[in-house]
Design an enzyme around this catalytic site. Sequence first.
Site, PDB file in Angstrom:
ATOM      1  N   PHE A  15       1.507  -1.339   0.439  1.00  0.00           N
ATOM      2  CA  PHE A  15      -0.238   0.433  -0.244  1.00  0.00           C
ATOM      3  C   PHE A  15       1.072   0.965  -0.145  1.00  0.00           C
ATOM      4  O   PHE A  15       1.579   1.105   1.126  1.00  0.00           O
ATOM      5  CB  PHE A  15      -0.546  -0.205   1.000  1.00  0.00           C
ATOM      6  CG  PHE A  15      -1.491   1.460   1.511  1.00  0.00           C
ATOM      7  CD1 PHE A  15      -3.301   0.640   0.704  1.00  0.00           C
ATOM      8  CD2 PHE A  15      -1.830   2.018   2.618  1.00  0.00           C
ATOM      9  CE1 PHE A  15      -4.273   1.707   0.604  1.00  0.00           C
ATOM     10  CE2 PHE A  15      -2.902   2.826   1.882  1.00  0.00           C
ATOM     11  CZ  PHE A  15      -4.122   2.988   2.187  1.00  0.00           C
ATOM     12  N   SER A  19       1.564  11.642   8.085  1.00  0.00           N
ATOM     13  CA  SER A  19       0.338  11.768   9.478  1.00  0.00           C
ATOM     14  C   SER A  19      -0.764  13.202   7.680  1.00  0.00           C
ATOM     15  O   SER A  19      -2.043  12.766   7.807  1.00  0.00           O
ATOM     16  CB  SER A  19       0.603  12.466   9.981  1.00  0.00           C
ATOM     17  OG  SER A  19       0.996  11.585  10.835  1.00  0.00           O
ATOM     18  N   ILE A  44       7.367   1.834   2.874  1.00  0.00           N
ATOM     19  CA  ILE A  44       6.267   0.991   2.061  1.00  0.00           C
ATOM     20  C   ILE A  44       6.434  -0.168   2.679  1.00  0.00           C
ATOM     21  O   ILE A  44       7.540  -1.355   2.540  1.00  0.00           O
ATOM     22  CB  ILE A  44       6.063   0.850   0.806  1.00  0.00           C
ATOM     23  CG1 ILE A  44       5.941   2.424   0.240  1.00  0.00           C
ATOM     24  CG2 ILE A  44       5.569  -0.105   0.274  1.00  0.00           C
ATOM     25  CD1 ILE A  44       5.387   2.898   0.993  1.00  0.00           C
ATOM     26  N   THR A  45       5.396  -1.077   3.286  1.00  0.00           N
ATOM     27  CA  THR A  45       5.197  -2.748   4.146  1.00  0.00           C
ATOM     28  C   THR A  45       5.721  -3.537   3.113  1.00  0.00           C
ATOM     29  O   THR A  45       4.455  -3.103   2.040  1.00  0.00           O
ATOM     30  CB  THR A  45       4.466  -2.273   5.592  1.00  0.00           C
ATOM     31  OG1 THR A  45       5.256  -1.754   6.159  1.00  0.00           O
ATOM     32  CG2 THR A  45       4.524  -4.102   5.496  1.00  0.00           C
ATOM     33  N   ARG A  62      -6.772  -0.375   9.948  1.00  0.00           N
ATOM     34  CA  ARG A  62      -6.346  -0.012  11.175  1.00  0.00           C
ATOM     35  C   ARG A  62      -6.663  -0.910  12.429  1.00  0.00           C
ATOM     36  O   ARG A  62      -6.272  -1.108  13.695  1.00  0.00           O
ATOM     37  CB  ARG A  62      -7.279   1.525  11.624  1.00  0.00           C
ATOM     38  CG  ARG A  62      -6.374   2.521  11.131  1.00  0.00           C
ATOM     39  CD  ARG A  62      -6.854   3.753  11.485  1.00  0.00           C
ATOM     40  NE  ARG A  62      -5.870   4.754  10.765  1.00  0.00           N
ATOM     41  CZ  ARG A  62      -6.644   5.541  10.404  1.00  0.00           C
ATOM     42  NH1 ARG A  62      -7.677   6.612  10.085  1.00  0.00           N
ATOM     43  NH2 ARG A  62      -5.483   6.553   9.446  1.00  0.00           N
ATOM     44  N   GLU A  85      -0.440   3.389  10.290  1.00  0.00           N
ATOM     45  CA  GLU A  85      -1.245   3.322   9.749  1.00  0.00           C
ATOM     46  C   GLU A  85      -2.403   4.165  10.786  1.00  0.00           C
ATOM     47  O   GLU A  85      -3.553   4.127  10.648  1.00  0.00           O
ATOM     48  CB  GLU A  85      -1.970   1.902   9.817  1.00  0.00           C
ATOM     49  CG  GLU A  85      -1.776   0.961   8.417  1.00  0.00           C
ATOM     50  CD  GLU A  85      -2.222  -0.636   8.000  1.00  0.00           C
ATOM     51  OE1 GLU A  85      -3.530  -0.339   8.396  1.00  0.00           O
ATOM     52  OE2 GLU A  85      -2.055  -1.440   7.870  1.00  0.00           O
ATOM     53  N   SER A  93      -1.067   7.361  16.474  1.00  0.00           N
ATOM     54  CA  SER A  93      -1.241   7.809  17.746  1.00  0.00           C
ATOM     55  C   SER A  93      -2.245   9.133  17.895  1.00  0.00           C
ATOM     56  O   SER A  93      -3.376   9.207  18.059  1.00  0.00           O
ATOM     57  CB  SER A  93      -1.379   7.118  19.559  1.00  0.00           C
ATOM     58  OG  SER A  93      -0.407   5.847  19.160  1.00  0.00           O
ATOM     59  N   GLU A  94      -1.583  10.111  17.514  1.00  0.00           N
ATOM     60  CA  GLU A  94      -1.783  11.491  17.307  1.00  0.00           C
ATOM     61  C   GLU A  94      -3.341  11.530  16.293  1.00  0.00           C
ATOM     62  O   GLU A  94      -4.039  11.956  16.595  1.00  0.00           O
ATOM     63  CB  GLU A  94      -1.206  11.773  17.450  1.00  0.00           C
ATOM     64  CG  GLU A  94      -0.170  12.371  18.052  1.00  0.00           C
ATOM     65  CD  GLU A  94       0.940  10.891  19.101  1.00  0.00           C
ATOM     66  OE1 GLU A  94       1.245  10.252  17.595  1.00  0.00           O
ATOM     67  OE2 GLU A  94       1.399  10.925  19.648  1.00  0.00           O
TER      68      GLU A  94
HETATM   69  N1  CAA Z   1     -12.531   7.831   7.426  1.00  0.00           N
HETATM   70  C1  CAA Z   1     -13.514   8.315   5.998  1.00  0.00           C
HETATM   71  N2  CAA Z   1     -12.852   9.495   4.460  1.00  0.00           N
HETATM   72  C2  CAA Z   1     -12.390  10.441   6.053  1.00  0.00           C
HETATM   73  C3  CAA Z   1     -11.808   9.855   7.065  1.00  0.00           C
HETATM   74  C4  CAA Z   1     -11.621   8.568   8.044  1.00  0.00           C
HETATM   75  N3  CAA Z   1     -11.299   7.891   9.007  1.00  0.00           N
HETATM   76  N4  CAA Z   1     -10.805  10.804   7.402  1.00  0.00           N
HETATM   77  C5  CAA Z   1     -10.662  11.987   6.594  1.00  0.00           C
HETATM   78  N5  CAA Z   1     -11.823  11.380   5.648  1.00  0.00           N
HETATM   79  C6  CAA Z   1     -12.489  11.657   4.227  1.00  0.00           C
HETATM   80  C7  CAA Z   1     -12.996  13.635   5.023  1.00  0.00           C
HETATM   81  O1  CAA Z   1     -14.305  13.225   5.344  1.00  0.00           O
HETATM   82  C8  CAA Z   1     -12.559  14.389   3.892  1.00  0.00           C
HETATM   83  O2  CAA Z   1     -13.263  13.516   2.598  1.00  0.00           O
HETATM   84  P1  CAA Z   1     -14.531  14.955   1.976  1.00  0.00           P
HETATM   85  O3  CAA Z   1     -13.319  16.006   1.290  1.00  0.00           O
HETATM   86  O4  CAA Z   1     -15.299  14.183   0.968  1.00  0.00           O
HETATM   87  O5  CAA Z   1     -14.716  16.212   3.037  1.00  0.00           O
HETATM   88  C9  CAA Z   1     -11.481  13.784   3.182  1.00  0.00           C
HETATM   89  O6  CAA Z   1     -10.948  11.988   3.774  1.00  0.00           O
HETATM   90  C10 CAA Z   1     -10.197  14.790   4.028  1.00  0.00           C
HETATM   91  O7  CAA Z   1     -10.668  15.180   5.509  1.00  0.00           O
HETATM   92  P2  CAA Z   1      -9.982  16.584   6.280  1.00  0.00           P
HETATM   93  O8  CAA Z   1     -10.518  17.433   5.703  1.00  0.00           O
HETATM   94  O9  CAA Z   1     -10.173  15.782   7.240  1.00  0.00           O
HETATM   95  O10 CAA Z   1      -8.387  15.939   6.275  1.00  0.00           O
HETATM   96  P3  CAA Z   1      -7.382  16.174   6.822  1.00  0.00           P
HETATM   97  O11 CAA Z   1      -6.013  17.091   6.409  1.00  0.00           O
HETATM   98  O12 CAA Z   1      -7.766  16.911   8.049  1.00  0.00           O
HETATM   99  O13 CAA Z   1      -7.227  15.334   8.013  1.00  0.00           O
HETATM  100  C11 CAA Z   1      -6.677  12.679   8.592  1.00  0.00           C
HETATM  101  C12 CAA Z   1      -6.774  13.639   7.298  1.00  0.00           C
HETATM  102  C13 CAA Z   1      -8.055  12.234   8.961  1.00  0.00           C
HETATM  103  C14 CAA Z   1      -4.981  13.659   9.345  1.00  0.00           C
HETATM  104  C15 CAA Z   1      -5.895  11.963   7.185  1.00  0.00           C
HETATM  105  O14 CAA Z   1      -5.273  12.343   6.537  1.00  0.00           O
HETATM  106  C16 CAA Z   1      -4.583  10.253   8.069  1.00  0.00           C
HETATM  107  O15 CAA Z   1      -5.704   9.660   8.377  1.00  0.00           O
HETATM  108  N6  CAA Z   1      -3.659  10.522   7.962  1.00  0.00           N
HETATM  109  C17 CAA Z   1      -2.691   9.307   8.339  1.00  0.00           C
HETATM  110  C18 CAA Z   1      -2.470   8.533   7.375  1.00  0.00           C
HETATM  111  C19 CAA Z   1      -2.008   6.976   7.019  1.00  0.00           C
HETATM  112  O16 CAA Z   1      -2.818   6.823   8.138  1.00  0.00           O
HETATM  113  N7  CAA Z   1      -1.163   6.971   6.731  1.00  0.00           N
HETATM  114  C20 CAA Z   1      -0.508   5.384   7.338  1.00  0.00           C
HETATM  115  C21 CAA Z   1       0.363   4.804   6.093  1.00  0.00           C
HETATM  116  S1  CAA Z   1      -0.321   2.951   5.686  1.00  0.00           S
HETATM  117  C22 CAA Z   1       0.693   1.909   6.581  1.00  0.00           C
HETATM  118  O17 CAA Z   1       1.245   2.726   7.342  1.00  0.00           O
HETATM  119  C23 CAA Z   1       0.522   1.022   5.824  1.00  0.00           C
HETATM  120  C24 CAA Z   1       1.949   0.278   5.782  1.00  0.00           C
HETATM  121  O18 CAA Z   1       2.601  -0.322   5.418  1.00  0.00           O
HETATM  122  C25 CAA Z   1       1.348  -0.611   7.558  1.00  0.00           C
END
Ligand code: CAA
Length: 380
Positions: free
Chosen positions: A123, A132, A157-158, A243, A363, A366-367
């Site tokens: 992914f 983040s 990237i895992t 998650r 993924e 915690s923040e």
């Molecule tokens: N579920 C569904 N939709 C979501 C959501 C969620 N949990 N969080 C945000 N959205 C949607 C919002 O509803 C919004 O939609 P619209 O534009 O249609 O209104 C859109 O996404 C943008 O959201 P925000 O305005 O809230 O955006 P933001 O920038 O303020 O915040 C965030 C977004 C929640 C911080 C997001 O960027 C996030 O989750 N960041 C963390 C990313 C992450 O988890 N990365 C992990 C990398 S993958 C990994 O680790 C895999 C591995 O190898 C192990």
Amino acid sequence: MDFNFSEEQIAIRDTARDFAQNEIAPSTIERDIKAEFPFEIIKKLGEFGFMGMMVPPEWGGAGFDAVSYVLAMEEISKVDASVGVIMSVNNSLVCHGINHWGTDEQKERFLKPLASGEKLGCFCLSEPEAGSDATQQKTEALKDGDYYIMNGIKNWITNGKNSDVYFVQAMTDKKLKHKGISTFLVDKDTPGLETGIKEDKLGIRSSDTCTVSFNNCKVHKDQLLGGEGTGFKIAMDTLNGGRIGIAAQALGIAQASLEAAVRYAKTRKAFGSPISNLQAIQFKLADMATNVEAARNLVLQAAWKKDNNMPYAKEAAMGKLLASKVAVNNSLEAIQIHGGYGYVREYLVERYLRDAKITEIYEGTSEIQRVVISRAMLKD
Ligand code: CAA
């Protein structure tokens, strides 16, 4: 929520437990030290249906529910959290995304081999300047006839080194900001796709993590998942389910830490009897057991809601937040109970701490889980 597991769920949990004890445990320590990828184990997990657990059988999966997925993930991660994350990324990020948004042609071509364990997926969302703050994607995929030309770099990237299919988020229209992000399924053999050196990590050392770069990669329009501009939605939705997988991985580490602490406390003698007779130790064990049970109930609740088509993003974030904290705390307490023995490789608990820490980071840190939870609470 039903607190009784079905016969099928119990059978899946027991199969995962037996497989973990018999087939994974013998090589876990050596693979951790040498940072060796568990190719054979992943192949066998595929044969058991554990690489596409929630994918319907018609698309190569096992057709199990999310509760079963949590039970199996905990058992596997209890023995080896590196195997847990490899399995989790393939199941709940890559397979889920294709199963949910893919066309029949995409499912035939990409999902079937991924869900059956014949192939492995990764992914690709995070970038050097978009961790983040995932909306800040710089990777671009610009339309050119029937193809998109992809350029950019992804990191952390895992499964990056060993994947066959790359599930990639890229900007198809920068002007639209996060609504201009799209998802592509990219084959490993695509000219211009290159992986960087494998990261030398603190924990989950036998999983592989690396950068992936796309240098003028030609990706056919048939490899666009879910339509242009839907990529951020796909990534967020996919991570909600992911998650649950990482929370279950954390549960496995927390439970393993507890069991190691109990075993040691019953055999180690001090002041004339086993240290399990000391109230200082008893209280630690009681807190560890209570916390892991509380986290388990929260994670199972998120999975149960997912199985019952109810909103579960908040519960998944809560489950990951709590389970990852419990994994870190329980592994720290297990080391404390072991004293000096807990600090050396010969005993398992130092690895549990090294493996636990990442569950508070990937993924969504915690923040970020607190952002997701508080926004869900306050939106009405
Ligand atoms: N579920 C569904 N939709 C979501 C959501 C969620 N949990 N969080 C945000 N959205 C949607 C919002 O509803 C919004 O939609 P619209 O534009 O249609 O209104 C859109 O996404 C943008 O959201 P925000 O305005 O809230 O955006 P933001 O920038 O303020 O915040 C965030 C977004 C929640 C911080 C997001 O960027 C996030 O989750 N960041 C963390 C990313 C992450 O988890 N990365 C992990 C990398 S993958 C990994 O680790 C895999 C591995 O190898 C192990």
